[in-house]
Enzyme design. Structure first.
Site, PDB file in Angstrom:
ATOM      1  N   GLU A  53       1.362  -6.266   9.560  1.00 43.09           N
ATOM      2  CA  GLU A  53       1.929  -5.029  10.096  1.00 43.09           C
ATOM      3  C   GLU A  53       2.766  -4.307   9.050  1.00 43.09           C
ATOM      4  O   GLU A  53       2.993  -4.823   7.952  1.00 43.09           O
ATOM      5  CB  GLU A  53       2.747  -5.364  11.355  1.00 43.09           C
ATOM      6  CG  GLU A  53       1.855  -5.988  12.417  1.00 43.09           C
ATOM      7  CD  GLU A  53       2.524  -6.188  13.758  1.00 43.09           C
ATOM      8  OE1 GLU A  53       3.764  -6.122  13.853  1.00 43.09           O
ATOM      9  OE2 GLU A  53       1.770  -6.410  14.735  1.00 43.09           O
ATOM     10  N   CYS A  62      -5.485  -5.419  11.292  1.00 46.24           N
ATOM     11  CA  CYS A  62      -5.815  -6.535  12.188  1.00 46.24           C
ATOM     12  C   CYS A  62      -6.299  -7.754  11.405  1.00 46.24           C
ATOM     13  O   CYS A  62      -6.837  -7.626  10.295  1.00 46.24           O
ATOM     14  CB  CYS A  62      -6.922  -6.136  13.150  1.00 46.24           C
ATOM     15  SG  CYS A  62      -6.444  -4.907  14.360  1.00 46.24           S
ATOM     16  N   GLU A  64      -8.889  -9.608  11.940  1.00 48.73           N
ATOM     17  CA  GLU A  64     -10.338  -9.595  11.707  1.00 48.73           C
ATOM     18  C   GLU A  64     -10.666  -8.834  10.430  1.00 48.73           C
ATOM     19  O   GLU A  64     -11.486  -9.259   9.621  1.00 48.73           O
ATOM     20  CB  GLU A  64     -11.073  -8.924  12.875  1.00 48.73           C
ATOM     21  CG  GLU A  64     -10.956  -9.649  14.195  1.00 48.73           C
ATOM     22  CD  GLU A  64      -9.753  -9.200  15.027  1.00 48.73           C
ATOM     23  OE1 GLU A  64      -8.680  -8.927  14.437  1.00 48.73           O
ATOM     24  OE2 GLU A  64      -9.890  -9.149  16.248  1.00 48.73           O
ATOM     25  N   CYS A  98     -12.056  -2.928  14.721  1.00 43.09           N
ATOM     26  CA  CYS A  98     -12.580  -4.163  14.111  1.00 43.09           C
ATOM     27  C   CYS A  98     -14.038  -4.389  14.484  1.00 43.09           C
ATOM     28  O   CYS A  98     -14.816  -4.891  13.673  1.00 43.09           O
ATOM     29  CB  CYS A  98     -11.717  -5.355  14.496  1.00 43.09           C
ATOM     30  SG  CYS A  98     -10.112  -5.308  13.670  1.00 43.09           S
TER      31      CYS A  98
HETATM   32  N1  THU Z   1      -4.487  -7.196  16.431  1.00 42.96           N
HETATM   33  C1  THU Z   1      -5.351  -7.955  15.687  1.00 42.96           C
HETATM   34  O1  THU Z   1      -4.996  -8.465  14.621  1.00 42.96           O
HETATM   35  N2  THU Z   1      -6.597  -8.135  16.161  1.00 42.96           N
HETATM   36  C2  THU Z   1      -7.050  -7.682  17.361  1.00 42.96           C
HETATM   37  O2  THU Z   1      -8.198  -7.884  17.695  1.00 42.96           O
HETATM   38  C3  THU Z   1      -6.145  -6.952  18.256  1.00 42.96           C
HETATM   39  C4  THU Z   1      -4.861  -6.537  17.653  1.00 42.96           C
HETATM   40  C5  THU Z   1      -3.119  -7.037  15.931  1.00 42.96           C
HETATM   41  C6  THU Z   1      -2.764  -5.669  15.441  1.00 42.96           C
HETATM   42  C7  THU Z   1      -1.274  -5.668  15.600  1.00 42.96           C
HETATM   43  O3  THU Z   1      -0.698  -6.297  14.461  1.00 42.96           O
HETATM   44  C8  THU Z   1      -1.025  -6.562  16.795  1.00 42.96           C
HETATM   45  O4  THU Z   1      -2.212  -7.322  16.971  1.00 42.96           O
HETATM   46  C9  THU Z   1      -0.709  -5.819  18.079  1.00 42.96           C
HETATM   47  O5  THU Z   1      -1.647  -4.840  18.338  1.00 42.96           O
END
Ligand code: THU
Length: 151
Positions: A53, A62, A64, A98
């Protein structure tokens, strides 16, 4: 139509383990929602990643995509499977962005989502992203970019 990849139980377990381990490195001070992901590339190698983040929220990446970009940077171009782990009671499926990025390298990829309970999602990218926009929309038979006429 291309068949879905067949992945052995042992490989699936390695992939899930890698996704779980990757969540440990999650940098998610804002959402406090750690995510780990792992991808199985055509080479047989597994690449993992976590969500990263940023204080400028829109720049969050994300798990993925971190895993897929890591695989790509290592020279991989095809992905057979993606595993996602969240430390939640229910599994979390990949977000829309993603799904699009998975499609680029694994249009037929298996997608496995695991969590802290025995609940899991076992699906495929085509089931998550119907009528996907992908490289085939931009390339002609010679695989050169086509210049489309706008009218
Ligand atoms: N997030 C992921 O890493 N993968 C997902 O499939 C859904 C969301 C993360 C993004 C962000 O850092 C946190 O989860 C909240 O949305």
């Amino acid at each position: 139509m291309k068949a879905d990849p067949v992945i052995s139980l042992a490989t699936r377990q390695r992939l899930e383990k890698a996704a779980r381990a990757a969540a440990g490195a999650s940098y998610s001070p804002y959402s406090k929602f750690p995510v780990g992901a792992a991808v199985l590339a055509d080479s047989g190698r597994i690449y993992s990643g976590c969500n990263v983040e940023n204080a400028s929220y829109g720049l969050c990446n994300c798990a993925e995509r971190t895993a897929i970009f890591t695989a790509t940077a290592a020279g991989e171009r095809k992905i057979q499977a993606v595993a996602v782990y969240t430390p939640t009671a229910r599994p979390t499926a990949p977000c829309g962005a993603c799904r699009q990025v998975i499609n680029e390298f694994g249009a037929h990829a298996a997608v496995i989502c695991v969590c802290n309970s025995s609940q899991r999602i076992e699906t495929t990218l085509p089931a998550l992203l119907g009528e996907a926009f992908g490289p085939q929309n931009l390339l002609n038979a010679s695989r050169r970019p086509v210049r489309h006429k706008v009218r």
